[in-house]
Design a protein around this motif. Structure first.
Motif, PDB file in Angstrom:
ATOM      1  N   SER A  98       1.286  -3.641  -5.689  1.00 48.33           N
ATOM      2  CA  SER A  98       1.792  -3.304  -4.356  1.00 48.33           C
ATOM      3  C   SER A  98       0.825  -2.393  -3.597  1.00 48.33           C
ATOM      4  O   SER A  98       0.991  -2.174  -2.403  1.00 48.33           O
ATOM      5  CB  SER A  98       3.173  -2.642  -4.453  1.00 48.33           C
ATOM      6  N   CYS A  99      -0.201  -1.879  -4.281  1.00 50.22           N
ATOM      7  CA  CYS A  99      -1.238  -1.068  -3.631  1.00 50.22           C
ATOM      8  C   CYS A  99      -2.434  -1.889  -3.200  1.00 50.22           C
ATOM      9  O   CYS A  99      -3.365  -1.356  -2.606  1.00 50.22           O
ATOM     10  CB  CYS A  99      -1.713   0.035  -4.566  1.00 50.22           C
ATOM     11  N   LEU A 100      -2.429  -3.195  -3.495  1.00 48.14           N
ATOM     12  CA  LEU A 100      -3.605  -4.020  -3.235  1.00 48.14           C
ATOM     13  C   LEU A 100      -3.320  -5.235  -2.368  1.00 48.14           C
ATOM     14  O   LEU A 100      -4.249  -5.861  -1.872  1.00 48.14           O
ATOM     15  CB  LEU A 100      -4.199  -4.513  -4.566  1.00 48.14           C
ATOM     16  N   THR A 121       4.447   1.610  -1.198  1.00 47.01           N
ATOM     17  CA  THR A 121       4.319   0.867  -2.450  1.00 47.01           C
ATOM     18  C   THR A 121       5.387   1.245  -3.451  1.00 47.01           C
ATOM     19  O   THR A 121       6.219   2.128  -3.216  1.00 47.01           O
ATOM     20  CB  THR A 121       2.954   1.141  -3.100  1.00 47.01           C
ATOM     21  N   ALA A 122       5.325   0.586  -4.594  1.00 43.62           N
ATOM     22  CA  ALA A 122       6.252   0.897  -5.683  1.00 43.62           C
ATOM     23  C   ALA A 122       6.144   2.354  -6.105  1.00 43.62           C
ATOM     24  O   ALA A 122       7.123   2.941  -6.570  1.00 43.62           O
ATOM     25  CB  ALA A 122       5.972  -0.021  -6.878  1.00 43.62           C
ATOM     26  N   PHE A 160       0.851  -1.196   0.000  1.00 43.36           N
ATOM     27  CA  PHE A 160       0.000   0.000   0.000  1.00 43.36           C
ATOM     28  C   PHE A 160       0.871   1.225   0.000  1.00 43.36           C
ATOM     29  O   PHE A 160       2.064   1.152  -0.086  1.00 43.36           O
ATOM     30  CB  PHE A 160      -0.912   0.021   1.208  1.00 43.36           C
ATOM     31  N   CYS A 161       0.314   2.343   0.143  1.00 42.52           N
ATOM     32  CA  CYS A 161       1.094   3.543  -0.060  1.00 42.52           C
ATOM     33  C   CYS A 161       1.461   4.229   1.232  1.00 42.52           C
ATOM     34  O   CYS A 161       0.712   4.234   2.179  1.00 42.52           O
ATOM     35  CB  CYS A 161       0.370   4.459  -0.996  1.00 42.52           C
ATOM     36  N   ALA A 162       2.609   4.866   1.223  1.00 41.66           N
ATOM     37  CA  ALA A 162       3.255   5.356   2.425  1.00 41.66           C
ATOM     38  C   ALA A 162       2.373   6.225   3.270  1.00 41.66           C
ATOM     39  O   ALA A 162       2.420   6.166   4.473  1.00 41.66           O
ATOM     40  CB  ALA A 162       4.508   6.125   2.044  1.00 41.66           C
ATOM     41  N   SER A 163       1.570   7.052   2.692  1.00 43.09           N
ATOM     42  CA  SER A 163       0.668   7.867   3.482  1.00 43.09           C
ATOM     43  C   SER A 163      -0.525   8.214   2.633  1.00 43.09           C
ATOM     44  O   SER A 163      -0.535   7.996   1.426  1.00 43.09           O
ATOM     45  CB  SER A 163       1.366   9.151   3.941  1.00 43.09           C
TER      46      SER A 163
END
Length: 578
Positions: A126-128, A213-214, A23-26
């Motif tokens: 990488s977000c899922l 994420t990436a 997932f994403c950093a923030s």
């Protein structure tokens, strides 16, 4: 209760499990001055590199190449930032259950009947996913011909931004100790490395439960060398053919969210390239839409043949996953994948726990719900929309206590079984047809049986005793869940046959599908597409089998690795020409 034990009645009943990574950093967007909506793009533009797909490989690749050259990164989805369903660990499953046209996850159903998902967002899978981070085995690196030192340096480059050591609490500790008791030894502690035995792996969720994420790897980019366009699906790769010994890729056609057509071309230069990083479904699909693929398929869709390449879309594989839900009499923590057992027989054992999320019902997030498509209470080809709707309804009527517990799953290594992909329309936003042929090869089925048997040993272990009901208390639990979508195992006289049938009937995806543009068949070892020039494919579609227990670390590494390789080759070539 027979060979498989009472807990297997819960089978993958609520198997809205885990795996898609990251997932994403923030929730707040970073200051990416190079990121724009495609509606702002000019009708025609020129770059040294055009990368199609801003996913797990495309982001690190673009960040690396932008250090020395102008790069256009085209992503068909939107930004992951500002979406709490992506960034928060506790919301895992929310994006996977979102079936709207703007969802970061696009559902597809294989011809096998297994419900699956593909990413539609900057950062890709990488977000899922469930966030597990682990490297490929050294023998894998050697076999595919990567330089070991550069591969390690590339992993480290990724890990500085997205990888963390997870906190191991009671449920994961019990699984860890149960694995060791079951003979999955030695215990190797916390490590990113892939080695036989039991270990604690990395995660892309930080200590605050926020996903990295990436897309976060774009912070490495040279902002003056990179342009990222969102909502920019590429419809076609353009080739020069006349007067050329081989077709030469020189541009792409993409559309913005308003449907307006744009063209991006490579600048003049012998080493400038287009690189497809659209994933195991998107990359072979785009090659076919551009005229590179099996001639019969291309003719059927009135696509001009650039190169008859019958191996595009072949070798498709999806690692089968089977899971057992264990209702717990004791409270369990919320956890995704942290501990893994890497067996000698070719099955990986992992676990997740804690459906009772703080601040809401587990049904709000769907982690253990057929809402995300992980329905295993009926055989794959019976997982119709009606069956899904019935399972969702039954789940909604369950007592909250039925969700207290967790899953232990096994994933088949490899796998050996393969299938194929075919395009259905000329629209790149439409899903292609894909067949994975789960358990077609007996070895895959054998590994599943051994994996389920190992899970049984873990549940029966002394280490796990706190998290399983005593058999005396089971009737009450069964009465409570009598109307739930529980998978009842078929009765067979032979124990191994029972487990084989269980594997076939309850198979799900772990979202690690790969193939379609494999090395040695569609691309060479430098990931250049065979038979054409100025075109590469760099992503999981090139894999002949899935690396490590989970591929996301290696896909991110590959983006960085090949970016460095390409820059090095150009630098050496320019030096020699001067």
């Amino acid at each position: 209760m027979g060979t498989i034990g009472w807990w297997k009645l819960f089978g993958a009943a609520f198997a809205g499990i885990l795996f898609f990574h990251g997932f994403c950093a923030s929730e707040n967007a970073p200051n990416y001055t190079f990121m724009h909506n495609a509606t702002s793009a000019p009708p025609i533009s020129y770059y040294d590199y055009i990368i199609v797909g801003g996913g797990t490989a495309g982001c690190p690749l673009a960040a690396t190449l932008s250090q020395n050259y102008s790069v256009l990164l085209l992503e068909r989805g939107g930004s992951p930032y500002g979406n709490s369903n992506i960034s928060n660990l506790a919301a895992f499953g929310a994006s996977l259950s979102d079936l709207s046209p703007t969802s970061p996850s696009q559902r597809f159903i294989s011809k096998d009947g297994v419900i699956n998902a593909r990413a539609r967002v900057l950062g890709g899978g990488s977000c899922l996913n469930a966030g597990f981070y682990t490297r490929a085995a050294p023998y894998y690196v050697r076999e595919v011909g990567w330089d070991g030192r550069l591969a390690n340096e590339s992993y480290e480059w990724v890990e500085k931004v997205v990888a963390f050591e997870p906190p191991i609490k009671q449920w994961q500790s019990a699984v860890r100790d149960g694995l060791v008791e079951a003979g999955v030894v030695p215990f190797n502690g916390f490590t990113y490395d892939h080695m036989y035995g039991t270990k604690v792996g990395g995660t892309i969720f930080d200590q605050d439960g926020l996903r990295h994420t990436a897309a976060d790897l774009l912070q490495y980019a040279n902002p003056n060398g990179l342009t990222v366009l969102l909502h920019a699906p590429v419809h076609k790769i353009l080739f020069r053919i006349k007067g050329k010994p081989r077709p030469v890729a020189h541009g792409v056609v993409f559309r913005d969210a308003s449907g307006v057509k744009h063209r991006a071309y490579l600048k003049r230069g012998p080493k400038n390239e287009i690189i497809i990083s659209s994933g195991a479904l998107g990359s072979p699909q785009l090659l076919m839409l551009s005229g590179v693929g099996p001639a019969d398929q291309l003719k059927a869709h009135n696509i001009t043949i650039v190169l008859d390449q019958p191996l595009v879309g072949q070798g498709m594989s999806d690692n089968p996953m089977n899971a057992i839900f264990i209702p717990s009499p004791a409270p369990v923590e919320l956890s995704l994948i942290q501990v893994v057992g890497i067996t000698q027989f070719g099955s990986y054992i992992e676990a997740a726990s804690g459906a009772n999320f703080a601040g809401g019902s587990p049904r709000d997030y769907g982690m253990f719900s057929p809402k995300i498509g992980q329905l295993s209470t009926v055989p794959p080809k019976e997982r119709t929309p009606e069956a899904l709707a019935k399972a969702v309804e039954l789940e909604a009527n369950l007592d909250e206590a039925a969700f207290k517990g967790g899953f232990i799953l096994e994933k088949v290594m490899g796998p050996v079984s393969t299938g194929h992909l075919e395009i259905l329309t000329r629209n790149p936003n439409d899903n292609p047809s894909v067949t994975f042929n789960y358990f077609k090869e007996p070895l895959d089925l054998q590994r599943c049986v051994q994996g389920i048997s190992t899970i049984e040993k873990i549940i029966e272990s002394k280490a796990f005793s706190k998290f399983r009901y005593d058999v005396i208390t089971i009737p009450a639990l069964l009465n409570m869940t009598a109307s739930s979508p529980i998978n009842l195992l078929p009765k067979h006289a032979n124990a191994s046959t029972s487990l084989e049938q269980y594997c076939k009937d309850t198979v799900m995806t772990i979202w690690h599908y790969h193939g379609g543009c494999q090395v040695g068949k569609v691309v060479d070892r430098d990931y250049k597409v065979l038979g054409v020039d100025a075109l590469r494919v760099i992503d999981g579609s090139t894999f002949n089998y899935s690396p490590g227990t989970n591929p996301q670390a290696t896909v991110m590494m590959l983006g960085r690795y090949m970016g460095v390789r390409i820059l090095s080759e150009r630098l050496n070539g320019d030096t020699q020409n001067n």
